[in-house]
Design a protein around this motif. Structure first.
Motif, PDB file in Angstrom:
ATOM      1  N   GLU A  20       0.746  -1.238  -0.021  1.00 17.02           N
ATOM      2  CA  GLU A  20      -0.114  -0.214  -0.061  1.00 17.02           C
ATOM      3  C   GLU A  20       0.858   1.325  -0.076  1.00 17.02           C
ATOM      4  OE1 GLU A  20      -0.999   1.098   4.612  1.00 17.02           O
ATOM      5  OE2 GLU A  20      -2.198  -0.651   3.762  1.00 17.02           O
ATOM      6  N   ASN A  21       0.267   2.253  -0.691  1.00 16.42           N
ATOM      7  CA  ASN A  21       0.864   3.705  -0.727  1.00 16.42           C
ATOM      8  C   ASN A  21       2.319   3.674  -1.124  1.00 16.42           C
ATOM      9  OD1 ASN A  21      -1.171   5.404   0.255  1.00 16.42           O
ATOM     10  ND2 ASN A  21      -0.595   4.963   2.419  1.00 16.42           N
ATOM     11  N   THR A  22       2.507   2.810  -2.255  1.00 15.53           N
ATOM     12  CA  THR A  22       3.695   2.874  -2.893  1.00 15.53           C
ATOM     13  C   THR A  22       3.655   3.183  -4.453  1.00 15.53           C
ATOM     14  OG1 THR A  22       3.594   0.564  -3.464  1.00 15.53           O
ATOM     15  CG2 THR A  22       4.602   0.889  -1.234  1.00 15.53           C
ATOM     16  N   ILE A  48       9.379  17.329   4.331  1.00 15.59           N
ATOM     17  CA  ILE A  48       9.268  16.812   2.749  1.00 15.59           C
ATOM     18  C   ILE A  48       7.963  15.940   3.065  1.00 15.59           C
ATOM     19  CG2 ILE A  48       9.833  15.218   1.193  1.00 15.59           C
ATOM     20  CD1 ILE A  48      12.778  15.990   1.783  1.00 15.59           C
ATOM     21  N   LEU A  49       6.884  16.194   2.196  1.00 14.99           N
ATOM     22  CA  LEU A  49       5.644  15.388   2.329  1.00 14.99           C
ATOM     23  C   LEU A  49       5.952  14.148   1.432  1.00 14.99           C
ATOM     24  CD1 LEU A  49       3.309  18.556   0.921  1.00 14.99           C
ATOM     25  CD2 LEU A  49       3.168  17.383   3.040  1.00 14.99           C
ATOM     26  N   VAL A  50       5.543  13.221   2.527  1.00 10.12           N
ATOM     27  CA  VAL A  50       5.601  11.547   2.097  1.00 10.12           C
ATOM     28  C   VAL A  50       4.163  11.058   2.207  1.00 10.12           C
ATOM     29  CG1 VAL A  50       8.298  11.645   2.728  1.00 10.12           C
ATOM     30  CG2 VAL A  50       6.329  11.126   4.384  1.00 10.12           C
ATOM     31  N   VAL A  51       4.109  10.002   1.543  1.00  8.97           N
ATOM     32  CA  VAL A  51       3.271   9.275   1.384  1.00  8.97           C
ATOM     33  C   VAL A  51       3.215   7.689   2.473  1.00  8.97           C
ATOM     34  CG1 VAL A  51       1.583   7.996   0.074  1.00  8.97           C
ATOM     35  CG2 VAL A  51       2.349   9.998  -0.713  1.00  8.97           C
ATOM     36  N   HIS A  52       2.368   7.959   3.558  1.00 13.04           N
ATOM     37  CA  HIS A  52       2.553   6.756   4.514  1.00 13.04           C
ATOM     38  C   HIS A  52       1.292   6.972   5.248  1.00 13.04           C
ATOM     39  CE1 HIS A  52       3.968   4.203   7.677  1.00 13.04           C
ATOM     40  NE2 HIS A  52       4.610   3.457   6.697  1.00 13.04           N
ATOM     41  N   HIS A  53       0.645   5.654   5.528  1.00 13.54           N
ATOM     42  CA  HIS A  53      -0.658   5.882   6.531  1.00 13.54           C
ATOM     43  C   HIS A  53      -0.287   5.789   7.790  1.00 13.54           C
ATOM     44  CE1 HIS A  53      -3.878   3.837   8.676  1.00 13.54           C
ATOM     45  NE2 HIS A  53      -4.629   4.491   7.887  1.00 13.54           N
ATOM     46  N   ASP A  54       0.483   5.294   8.574  1.00  5.36           N
ATOM     47  CA  ASP A  54       0.917   5.168   9.908  1.00  5.36           C
ATOM     48  C   ASP A  54       1.739   6.486  10.375  1.00  5.36           C
ATOM     49  OD1 ASP A  54      -0.998   3.210   9.874  1.00  5.36           O
ATOM     50  OD2 ASP A  54       0.589   1.537  10.193  1.00  5.36           O
ATOM     51  N   PRO A  55       1.496   6.772  11.578  1.00  5.70           N
ATOM     52  CA  PRO A  55       2.355   8.036  11.813  1.00  5.70           C
ATOM     53  C   PRO A  55       3.833   7.400  12.395  1.00  5.70           C
ATOM     54  CG  PRO A  55       0.832   7.178  13.773  1.00  5.70           C
ATOM     55  CD  PRO A  55       0.518   6.388  12.552  1.00  5.70           C
ATOM     56  N   ARG A  56       4.072   6.238  12.380  1.00  5.39           N
ATOM     57  CA  ARG A  56       5.268   5.739  12.905  1.00  5.39           C
ATOM     58  C   ARG A  56       5.637   4.604  11.938  1.00  5.39           C
ATOM     59  NH1 ARG A  56       6.071   6.801  18.482  1.00  5.39           N
ATOM     60  NH2 ARG A  56       4.528   7.721  19.399  1.00  5.39           N
ATOM     61  N   LEU A  57       7.039   4.519  11.898  1.00  4.44           N
ATOM     62  CA  LEU A  57       7.527   3.371  11.037  1.00  4.44           C
ATOM     63  C   LEU A  57       7.373   1.977  11.813  1.00  4.44           C
ATOM     64  CD1 LEU A  57      10.877   5.059  10.148  1.00  4.44           C
ATOM     65  CD2 LEU A  57       8.930   4.932   8.829  1.00  4.44           C
ATOM     66  N   PRO A  58       7.067   0.977  11.164  1.00  7.27           N
ATOM     67  CA  PRO A  58       6.609  -0.121  11.669  1.00  7.27           C
ATOM     68  C   PRO A  58       7.978  -1.050  12.203  1.00  7.27           C
ATOM     69  CG  PRO A  58       6.254  -0.390   9.302  1.00  7.27           C
ATOM     70  CD  PRO A  58       6.716   1.003   9.804  1.00  7.27           C
ATOM     71  N   GLU A  59       8.864  -1.031  11.714  1.00  2.34           N
ATOM     72  CA  GLU A  59      10.084  -1.690  12.051  1.00  2.34           C
ATOM     73  C   GLU A  59      10.608  -1.031  13.496  1.00  2.34           C
ATOM     74  OE1 GLU A  59       9.597   0.157   9.174  1.00  2.34           O
ATOM     75  OE2 GLU A  59       9.684  -1.619   7.606  1.00  2.34           O
ATOM     76  N   SER A  60      10.693   0.276  13.652  1.00  2.00           N
ATOM     77  CA  SER A  60      11.321   0.776  14.718  1.00  2.00           C
ATOM     78  C   SER A  60      10.471   1.679  15.738  1.00  2.00           C
ATOM     79  CB  SER A  60      12.356   1.926  14.259  1.00  2.00           C
ATOM     80  OG  SER A  60      11.802   2.825  13.649  1.00  2.00           O
ATOM     81  N   GLY A  61       9.166   1.879  15.243  1.00  2.00           N
ATOM     82  CA  GLY A  61       8.385   2.619  15.972  1.00  2.00           C
ATOM     83  C   GLY A  61       8.635   4.209  16.058  1.00  2.00           C
ATOM     84  N   ARG A  62       9.585   4.640  15.111  1.00  2.00           N
ATOM     85  CA  ARG A  62      10.014   6.060  15.239  1.00  2.00           C
ATOM     86  C   ARG A  62       8.893   6.903  14.386  1.00  2.00           C
ATOM     87  NH1 ARG A  62      15.985   8.128  13.298  1.00  2.00           N
ATOM     88  NH2 ARG A  62      15.609  10.419  13.794  1.00  2.00           N
ATOM     89  N   PRO A  63       8.427   8.032  15.286  1.00  2.00           N
ATOM     90  CA  PRO A  63       7.575   8.737  14.310  1.00  2.00           C
ATOM     91  C   PRO A  63       8.345   9.288  13.026  1.00  2.00           C
ATOM     92  CG  PRO A  63       7.570   9.411  16.731  1.00  2.00           C
ATOM     93  CD  PRO A  63       8.883   8.403  16.411  1.00  2.00           C
ATOM     94  N   ILE A  64       7.375   9.288  11.915  1.00  2.00           N
ATOM     95  CA  ILE A  64       7.891   9.863  10.796  1.00  2.00           C
ATOM     96  C   ILE A  64       8.148  11.322  10.808  1.00  2.00           C
ATOM     97  CG2 ILE A  64       7.101  10.434   8.509  1.00  2.00           C
ATOM     98  CD1 ILE A  64       5.725   7.677   8.304  1.00  2.00           C
ATOM     99  N   THR A  65       7.333  11.805  11.591  1.00  2.00           N
ATOM    100  CA  THR A  65       7.701  13.395  11.943  1.00  2.00           C
ATOM    101  C   THR A  65       9.022  13.672  12.392  1.00  2.00           C
ATOM    102  OG1 THR A  65       6.844  15.554  12.812  1.00  2.00           O
ATOM    103  CG2 THR A  65       6.877  13.647  14.383  1.00  2.00           C
TER     104      THR A  65
END
Length: 231
Positions: A20-22, A48-65
């Motif tokens: 999804e979202n790729t 930078i505006l990026v396309v991703h559904h969840d607020p965190r990266l699933p691998e690390s849990g780090r917020p995209i922001t």
């Protein structure tokens, strides 16, 4: 049945066929016959505006922001790259700005960033900005009224059609199981389109099309095409 006029939106691209979202999901949506793509947009740490559904990266849990673009996984595209992959379709850009998520921005800076990015590309008729936060889409209307907007919701309170229309928004995007034939008619009386999410059931697709919904957002655009167009 109005399947010939009910638009098919690929939810996060062709998300059942591709990740999804790729970029791959967006290109596959076009190949499968979708009229439009729905995607989610967030701001990463360097603006930078990026396309991703969840607020965190699933691998690390780090917020995209909190993550600069160069450290994001390769499959997460910029908004511009995603829109390039949607050539030939119109795009529903959902702005993620939830007060319960780590990137919530009460000032709606992200709304302004999205509007400016879309306006710079021209073709305002190709874009439809949506959000669960009513204030966010109101800000979009204030910054650039030429780009249509829509309110996302799970439940539909009484008076919703009138409220959405009175603020100049083009569409209501309710959860599909919250929709009734009466709601669709009420929205249309107020000049508001209805695009439902996220319906993958053929029988429900047929019923919604019969009620006159303007668009169905689905994870399986190929199934929707077979159900509504090739029956």
């Amino acid at each position: 049945m109005r399947g010939d006029v009910t638009k098919i939106l690929a939810h996060r691209g062709a998300s059942r066929a591709e990740r999804e979202n790729t970029v791959e999901a967006f290109r596959r949506a076009r190949e499968l016959g979708a009229d439009a793509v729905e995607l989610d947009v967030r701001l990463c740490a360097d603006g930078i505006l990026v396309v991703h559904h969840d607020p965190r990266l699933p691998e690390s849990g780090r917020p995209i922001t909190d993550t600069p673009f160069r450290l994001l996984p390769d499959h997460i595209p910029t908004l511009d790259r995603a829109l390039d992959a949607c050539d030939g379709m119109w795009v529903n850009v959902e702005i993620k700005n939830d007060e319960h998520e780590p990137d919530f921005d009460a000032t709606d800076h992200i709304a302004e960033a999205v509007v400016h990015a879309l306006a710079a590309r021209g073709e305002p008729e190709r874009w439809l900005i949506s959000s669960f936060r009513f204030k966010t889409i109101n800000r979009c209307r204030l910054v650039e009224p030429a780009i249509p907007t829509a309110w996302l919701t799970v439940e539909v309170p009484s008076g919703t059609a009138e409220r959405v229309g009175s603020f100049g928004h083009k569409a209501l995007h309710p959860y599909w199981e919250s929709v009734t034939e009466e709601l669709v008619a009420d929205c249309h009386r107020h000049g508001v389109e209805v695009n439902v999410w996220t319906c993958d059931d053929p029988e429900a697709m047929r019923r919604l099309a019969t009620w006159g919904v303007d668009g169905i957002c689905t994870n399986v655009p190929d199934l929707a095409v077979r159900t509504l167009r090739n029956a």
